[in-house]
Scaffold this active site. Structure first.
Site, mmCIF file in Angstrom:
data_model
loop_
_atom_site.group_PDB
_atom_site.id
_atom_site.type_symbol
_atom_site.label_atom_id
_atom_site.label_comp_id
_atom_site.label_asym_id
_atom_site.label_seq_id
_atom_site.Cartn_x
_atom_site.Cartn_y
_atom_site.Cartn_z
ATOM 1 C CG HIS A 110 -49.159 -45.196 -11.057
ATOM 2 N ND1 HIS A 110 -48.584 -45.120 -12.299
ATOM 3 C CD2 HIS A 110 -50.483 -45.398 -11.272
ATOM 4 C CE1 HIS A 110 -49.516 -45.252 -13.230
ATOM 5 N NE2 HIS A 110 -50.676 -45.427 -12.635
ATOM 6 C CG ASP A 111 -48.919 -43.225 -5.634
ATOM 7 O OD1 ASP A 111 -48.322 -42.620 -6.544
ATOM 8 O OD2 ASP A 111 -50.053 -42.913 -5.239
#
Ligand code: BDR
Ligand code: CA
Length: 321
Positions: free
Chosen positions: A246-247
């Site tokens: 994700h990040d």
């Protein structure tokens, strides 16, 4: 790698709750000279804030970036009780991989005050949000003048067509502090969101893990342990050939926006529902007539993303063996 005190790149702040994918996002940033990281602020999220702060310090030391100021931030969401995600990130937030105790200490001063001071001193700065949005929300409440100085906010947050990850229709960062997200999303900022709709296509497959295994030195060993742990949990949960990353999408978007596509839409946050407080309601087809308030990314060139990730983290890893 030796410590760097300044660089001519794009000024950014990273607000984060490391967290395994946060850790990879930080390594990607450290390996990218186009980004001038002015500081890291930590928040409670994946694990409590004492651990996210410790983890941020350890990651900085791992990468030889002892020049980066790390400030500890909010220990709980604005209104809700803190919910954490040890089952996904390990009890210590970093896959329970032992790293040396940090010799660095958090800098004096609360993350919210550091954020305010840095934004006021740096017109046009980009604020990257990799965890619950509590710190930026409190900063906007404490010093509304920062809104005019923030060039853009790029956040890993939300979900619409993809459903949820921590609850049926809730993405974790939104679930933890929906009220903070509401403050940020209604502040008139230039916001880009990397929601699950995007990140659930960015999978660390066996082929990608084999590339991680070739990264040299202590960074290579840490990245392999982190991504193996992270992937195992999510593969089982989703039945996919890899875990979503994700990040790092937030940082990759800053570096190579051509790798992503999306749409400017109106995003509302449901604060009233008992069932899904924090659900991001995205007006993808323009049915409400509301003005768009965010760029929502939903597609990535996944091969291009991983090529970028390995190029940058590979160079960093090779430099500090
Ligand atoms: C987000 O939640 C956290 O567990 C991850 O670090 C990421 O920021 C994904 O929903
Ligand atoms: Ca995170």
């Amino acid at each position: 790698m030796t410590s760097q005190s300044s660089s001519p790149g794009r000024p950014i702040l990273i607000d984060t709750d490391p967290g395994l994918d946060d850790a990879i996002a930080l390594l990607l940033t450290f390996g990218s000279p186009e980004l001038d990281l002015r500081g890291i602020t930590t928040v409670a999220g994946n694990v409590p804030v004492d651990l996210t702060t410790r983890n941020a310090l350890q990651i900085c030391e791992l990468a030889g970036r002892t020049d980066i100021p790390v400030h500890a931030g909010c220990a709980r969401p604005l209104l809700r009780q803190l919910e954490t995600a040890e089952s996904v990130h390990g009890d210590n937030g970093l896959a329970d991989v032992p790293l040396p105790d940090p010799t660095l200490k958090p800098r004096p001063g609360h993350a919210v005050d550091f954020l305010i001071d840095t934004v006021l001193a740096t017109p046009g700065i980009t604020v990257c949000l990799l965890g619950p949005m509590t710190n930026l929300a409190v900063a906007l409440i404490k010093e509304p003048r920062i809104a005019a100085n923030i060039g853009s906010v790029v956040a890993m947050a939300g979900s619409f067509f993809a459903g949820g990850n921590s609850a049926p229709a809730l993405e974790f960062n939104m679930q933890v502090d929906p009220h903070a997200a509401h403050v940020v999303m209604t502040a008139g900022l230039d916001v880009t969101l990397a929601p699950l709709d995007l990140t659930h296509s960015v999978l660390t497959t066996d082929a990608q893990l084999a590339r991680v295994a070739k990264l040299p030195g202590r960074i290579g060993r840490a990245a392999l342990a982190w991504l193996s742990f992270y992937g195992a949990h999510d593969r089982k949960k989703y039945g996919t050939p890899g875990g979503p990353l994700h990040d790092p999408c937030v940082i990759a978007w800053l570096l190579r926006p051509d790798l992503f596509s999306g749409k400017r839409v109106a995003v509302d946050i449901d604060l009233k529902s008992d069932l899904v407080p924090g659900m991001t309601v995205m007006d993808w087809w323009g049915t409400t007539g509301k003005s768009p308030n965010a760029m929502v990314l939903n597609r990535a060139d996944v091969d291009g993303f991983y090529d970028l990730l390995f190029e940058r983290i590979g160079a960093l890893a090779a430099a500090i063996q």
